[in-house]
Design a protein around this motif. Sequence first.
Motif, short mmCIF file in Angstrom:
data_model
loop_
_atom_site.label_atom_id
_atom_site.label_comp_id
_atom_site.label_asym_id
_atom_site.label_seq_id
_atom_site.Cartn_x
_atom_site.Cartn_y
_atom_site.Cartn_z
N GLY A 158 48.59 50.74 56.50
CA GLY A 158 49.57 50.44 55.73
C GLY A 158 51.19 49.53 56.70
O GLY A 158 51.62 48.24 55.74
N ALA A 159 51.13 49.87 58.15
CA ALA A 159 52.42 49.49 58.89
C ALA A 159 51.92 48.05 59.01
O ALA A 159 52.79 46.72 59.50
CB ALA A 159 52.14 50.18 59.93
N ALA A 160 50.67 47.85 59.51
CA ALA A 160 50.03 46.72 59.75
C ALA A 160 50.21 45.45 58.44
O ALA A 160 50.60 44.60 58.49
CB ALA A 160 48.70 46.56 60.49
N GLU A 161 49.61 45.82 57.61
CA GLU A 161 49.91 45.17 56.25
C GLU A 161 50.82 44.90 55.31
O GLU A 161 51.00 44.30 54.91
CB GLU A 161 48.31 45.79 55.04
CG GLU A 161 47.29 45.36 55.80
CD GLU A 161 46.44 45.86 55.07
OE1 GLU A 161 45.10 45.69 54.84
OE2 GLU A 161 46.63 46.33 53.62
N GLY A 162 52.18 46.12 55.86
CA GLY A 162 52.91 45.84 55.10
C GLY A 162 53.57 44.16 54.69
O GLY A 162 54.16 43.56 53.99
N PRO A 163 53.37 43.70 56.00
CA PRO A 163 54.40 42.45 55.87
C PRO A 163 53.48 41.20 55.58
O PRO A 163 54.11 40.41 55.08
CB PRO A 163 55.23 41.97 57.27
CG PRO A 163 54.33 43.06 58.28
CD PRO A 163 53.79 43.99 57.23
N ALA A 164 52.48 41.40 55.35
CA ALA A 164 51.48 39.93 55.03
C ALA A 164 51.97 39.58 53.96
O ALA A 164 51.90 38.86 54.43
CB ALA A 164 49.89 41.20 54.64
N PHE A 165 52.12 40.18 52.17
CA PHE A 165 52.56 38.79 51.52
C PHE A 165 53.88 37.84 52.34
O PHE A 165 53.88 36.81 52.03
CB PHE A 165 52.53 39.32 50.16
CG PHE A 165 52.59 38.31 49.40
CD1 PHE A 165 51.95 37.98 48.99
CD2 PHE A 165 54.09 38.37 48.60
CE1 PHE A 165 51.98 37.06 47.56
CE2 PHE A 165 54.46 38.07 47.37
CZ PHE A 165 53.07 36.91 47.45
#
Length: 429
Positions: free
Chosen positions: A123-130
């Motif tokens: 989640g920490a790695a994907e949080g900024p994705a969008f």
Amino acid sequence: MTAAPALTPGRIEAPGGVDRRAWTVTALLVVFMMVNFADKSVLGLAADEIRADLHLDATRFGLANSAFFLLFSVAAIVVGMLADRVSPKLLILVMAVLWSVAQVPAALGGGLAVLVASRVFLGAAEGPAFPVAQQATLSWFPNERRALPGALITVGITLGVIISAPGLTWVIQHHGWRAALWVVAALGAVWAVLWALFGADSPRRKAVKEAAADTAPQASYRRIFASRTWIGTTLAYFCSYWTVALMLVWLPSYLRNALDYSAGTAGTVVVAPWAVGAAVLFGQAWLTGRLMRRGASSKTARGRVGAWTLTVGAAACLAVPMTDSVAARTVLIAVGFGFGGAYATIAATTVAEIAPGARSGGALGLMNAIVTVSGLLAPAVVGALVDAQGEAGYRNAVLVSGALIAIGAVAAFALIDPDRDKSLLSQAA
């Protein structure tokens, strides 16, 4: 000597217009979001298998999924603001590599603690994705041409589930849920290699920095966050994202346990709301672009279009308990979740419009951070409802979603007016 591009506050024009490289980067980032949501969907597709394997009730399974969003929002804020200063290409590459690494511990084995820890890290790695993907994409295009590329990035979310769900369901049924984690880890690693080779930052980023240095100071983050458009967009998107979280975590179980679909059939039917959402996103992009080309205000082209989209979704969700037909409920769920969850593009392009170029990463990042708190809450709330009420808990979860989407629609109608707030922010700078 070539004349410098004309610069106006909040809008950057780069030399050469939109080129083929812009669409190459957009295509790669569509796949980036597909991998992102394939990662997210695994636990929902394998919900019954994981609960049986790890001996979890619905509440603990919901909390395990909520753990994914524990650092999601914090990471979205930090990296979103960092994206205004650091190469988005580098940030996106690092994120993709970390996604693959995050899958490994739970894929190797372990119990609930390992699963939760790996989901927190993911989640920490994907949080900024969008927000970073949207910023990286939109920076290649002028404002009036952002509807389609913005929609394509969001469609990557829906395509990630549509394409991966049947295949991942097959892997889960024949090789186990841990094997599915290895599959998504491999997909992330392959994408990272392609991005390292073919990804690029927009030349407009340089123009943004030059504009920030050569023109009057830009509006502060505080003023952006206090604007009615930013508040209304964030609230509407928060309510919409609740539906997205519900689809990811609990929709497969709803289809199997409340509507009595088999595991294989549920793995196919689960794509219906995502397919509807994809169609809605393209419809939004076409309609928004057409309205703006005809001179309509952003209040109409983005604010009203998004509000009516949410209104349709809310009406369909609230109608689900009115029928006992499995087919009718399936259609209403597809329409309700498809329309109700299709707000991301409107949200991103609206905030990108009011935020000056050098503030767009932070403005998008904080919006995404607040919005995804609904992802932290929704899985746990629905899990508690299912444990307490059984099949009725699924039905009431849909009603809660419908009510929230309706609140989001009201916020969009009442608050969003990008032209007004862009003008106010320009005056305040």
